[in-house]
Design a protein around this motif. Structure first.
Motif, PDB file in Angstrom:
ATOM      1  N   ALA A   1       0.519  -1.228   0.602  1.00 26.17           N
ATOM      2  CA  ALA A   1       0.438   0.092  -0.272  1.00 26.17           C
ATOM      3  C   ALA A   1       0.927   1.545   0.006  1.00 26.17           C
ATOM      4  CB  ALA A   1      -0.788  -0.165   1.247  1.00 26.17           C
ATOM      5  N   ASN A   2       1.935   0.919  -0.242  1.00 26.84           N
ATOM      6  CA  ASN A   2       3.182   2.543  -0.492  1.00 26.84           C
ATOM      7  C   ASN A   2       3.410   3.505  -1.444  1.00 26.84           C
ATOM      8  OD1 ASN A   2       4.931   3.927   0.040  1.00 26.84           O
ATOM      9  ND2 ASN A   2       6.610   2.815   0.072  1.00 26.84           N
ATOM     10  N   PHE A   3       1.814   3.261  -1.851  1.00 26.41           N
ATOM     11  CA  PHE A   3       1.734   4.502  -3.045  1.00 26.41           C
ATOM     12  C   PHE A   3       2.797   5.494  -3.365  1.00 26.41           C
ATOM     13  CE2 PHE A   3      -2.409   1.889  -2.367  1.00 26.41           C
ATOM     14  CZ  PHE A   3      -2.066   1.344  -3.237  1.00 26.41           C
ATOM     15  N   ARG A   4       3.022   5.951  -2.089  1.00 21.07           N
ATOM     16  CA  ARG A   4       4.619   7.382  -2.301  1.00 21.07           C
ATOM     17  C   ARG A   4       5.577   6.888  -2.902  1.00 21.07           C
ATOM     18  NH1 ARG A   4       4.283  10.018   3.520  1.00 21.07           N
ATOM     19  NH2 ARG A   4       2.104  10.859   3.064  1.00 21.07           N
ATOM     20  N   ASP A   5       5.986   5.196  -2.761  1.00 19.47           N
ATOM     21  CA  ASP A   5       7.064   5.166  -3.729  1.00 19.47           C
ATOM     22  C   ASP A   5       7.068   3.775  -4.627  1.00 19.47           C
ATOM     23  OD1 ASP A   5       9.170   3.847  -4.541  1.00 19.47           O
ATOM     24  OD2 ASP A   5       9.375   2.247  -3.254  1.00 19.47           O
ATOM     25  N   ARG A   6       6.618   6.074  -5.850  1.00 18.86           N
ATOM     26  CA  ARG A   6       5.541   4.439  -6.852  1.00 18.86           C
ATOM     27  C   ARG A   6       6.871   3.108  -7.559  1.00 18.86           C
ATOM     28  NH1 ARG A   6       1.492   8.618 -10.756  1.00 18.86           N
ATOM     29  NH2 ARG A   6       0.791   8.858  -8.902  1.00 18.86           N
ATOM     30  N   ILE A   7       7.955   3.485  -7.820  1.00 18.02           N
ATOM     31  CA  ILE A   7       8.537   2.554  -8.936  1.00 18.02           C
ATOM     32  C   ILE A   7       8.870   1.533  -8.031  1.00 18.02           C
ATOM     33  CG2 ILE A   7      10.915   2.602  -9.320  1.00 18.02           C
ATOM     34  CD1 ILE A   7      11.432   5.288 -10.101  1.00 18.02           C
ATOM     35  N   GLY A   8       8.684   1.850  -6.199  1.00 19.70           N
ATOM     36  CA  GLY A   8       9.221   0.103  -5.418  1.00 19.70           C
ATOM     37  C   GLY A   8       7.770  -0.249  -5.787  1.00 19.70           C
ATOM     38  N   LEU A   9       6.349  -0.006  -5.645  1.00 21.49           N
ATOM     39  CA  LEU A   9       4.960  -0.362  -5.881  1.00 21.49           C
ATOM     40  C   LEU A   9       5.234  -0.804  -7.031  1.00 21.49           C
ATOM     41  CD1 LEU A   9       2.756  -1.170  -4.366  1.00 21.49           C
ATOM     42  CD2 LEU A   9       1.752   1.243  -5.822  1.00 21.49           C
ATOM     43  N   ALA A  10       5.510  -0.713  -8.262  1.00 26.23           N
ATOM     44  CA  ALA A  10       5.775  -0.966  -9.545  1.00 26.23           C
ATOM     45  C   ALA A  10       6.654  -2.102  -9.562  1.00 26.23           C
ATOM     46  CB  ALA A  10       5.933   0.198 -10.305  1.00 26.23           C
TER      47      ALA A  10
END
Length: 235
Positions: A83-92
């Motif tokens: 749910a860590n949407f602040r880290d878009r690259i990590g989430l992707a």
């Protein structure tokens, strides 16, 4: 207020589904066995009861009931449903890793357990993982392109009996999130079932935003039972 009511509904769903079925669930990396049916399910964002999640547990229970006399194994896709949407690259990257884990398991089963009927499923973010896994291509923004998953071999499609997507984020929702839309490959289109509760803003075409209370009802509103019946007819 919306967040508070959303959490209250989620707690009610947890109580309704119960967690006793977690004893029959294993992670996707566990030792292989050739069941009659294997459900490979990707849970939703931060969904309780990992590795499968409440929706996957509900669907797995319903499918076992719909297939008496057959062995049904339910496995969770190995990804964090972050749910860590602040880290878009990590989430992707976690989503991409989940896609690759899904594809590896399908390919492995097709090779080592060719008689096992595979049922691929996912809820919310997990529906993205499942959808990308069977896509003919996943076109990612430039910063992720080197990690893009490759399509599944066409030869494994015959081993996949059905694909069930609960609350798959709409094309508009994903576009607003700068993510590619879910594109089901032609070999899987006739096997794919989608469920979206009317008014669920994740899957009904609404702009990117927080989920509403309807989004957490798939485990208890009858959709998992309906899906199990439709899938059982294909086994």
């Amino acid at each position: 207020m919306l967040k508070r009511s959303f959490m209250a509904i989620l707690c009610g769903v947890i109580a309704a589904v119960g967690l006793s079925a977690t004893t029959t669930v294993t992670a996707a990396s566990a030792a292989p066995s050739c069941a009659n049916v294997e459900v490979l399910f990707a849970r939703g964002t931060a969904e309780p009861a990992p590795p499968v999640g409440l929706t996957g547990l509900s669907f797995g229970q319903a499918l076992r009931g719909a297939l008496p006399g057959k062995s049904v194994v339910v496995r969770g896709v190995n990804y964090p449903a972050s749910a860590n949407f602040r880290d878009r690259i990590g989430l992707a990257q976690t989503v991409i890793n989940g896609v690759k884990d899904t594809q590896n398991r399908i390919t492995f089963l097709a090779r080592t357990c060719p008689q096992t009927r595979i049922v691929l499923g996912g809820y919310s973010q997990g529906a993205v993982v499942a959808g990308y896994a069977i896509a003919p291509r996943v076109t990612l923004p430039a910063q992720y392109r080197g990690s893009a998953p490759t399509p599944l071999p066409a030869s494994v499609a015959r081993n996949v009996a059905a694909v069930v997507l609960f609350a798959p984020p709409s094309a508009r929702f994903l576009r607003d999130a700068q993510a590619p839309a879910i594109e089901v490959g032609p070999l899987y289109q006739g096997k794919t079932i989608r469920y979206c509760i009317a008014g669920d803003t994740i899957c009904n075409g609404a702009p990117l935003g927080q989920p509403n209370g309807l989004h957490v009802l798939y485990a208890v509103n009858g959709d998992t039972v309906n899906a199990a019946g439709r899938v059982a007819a294909r086994i």
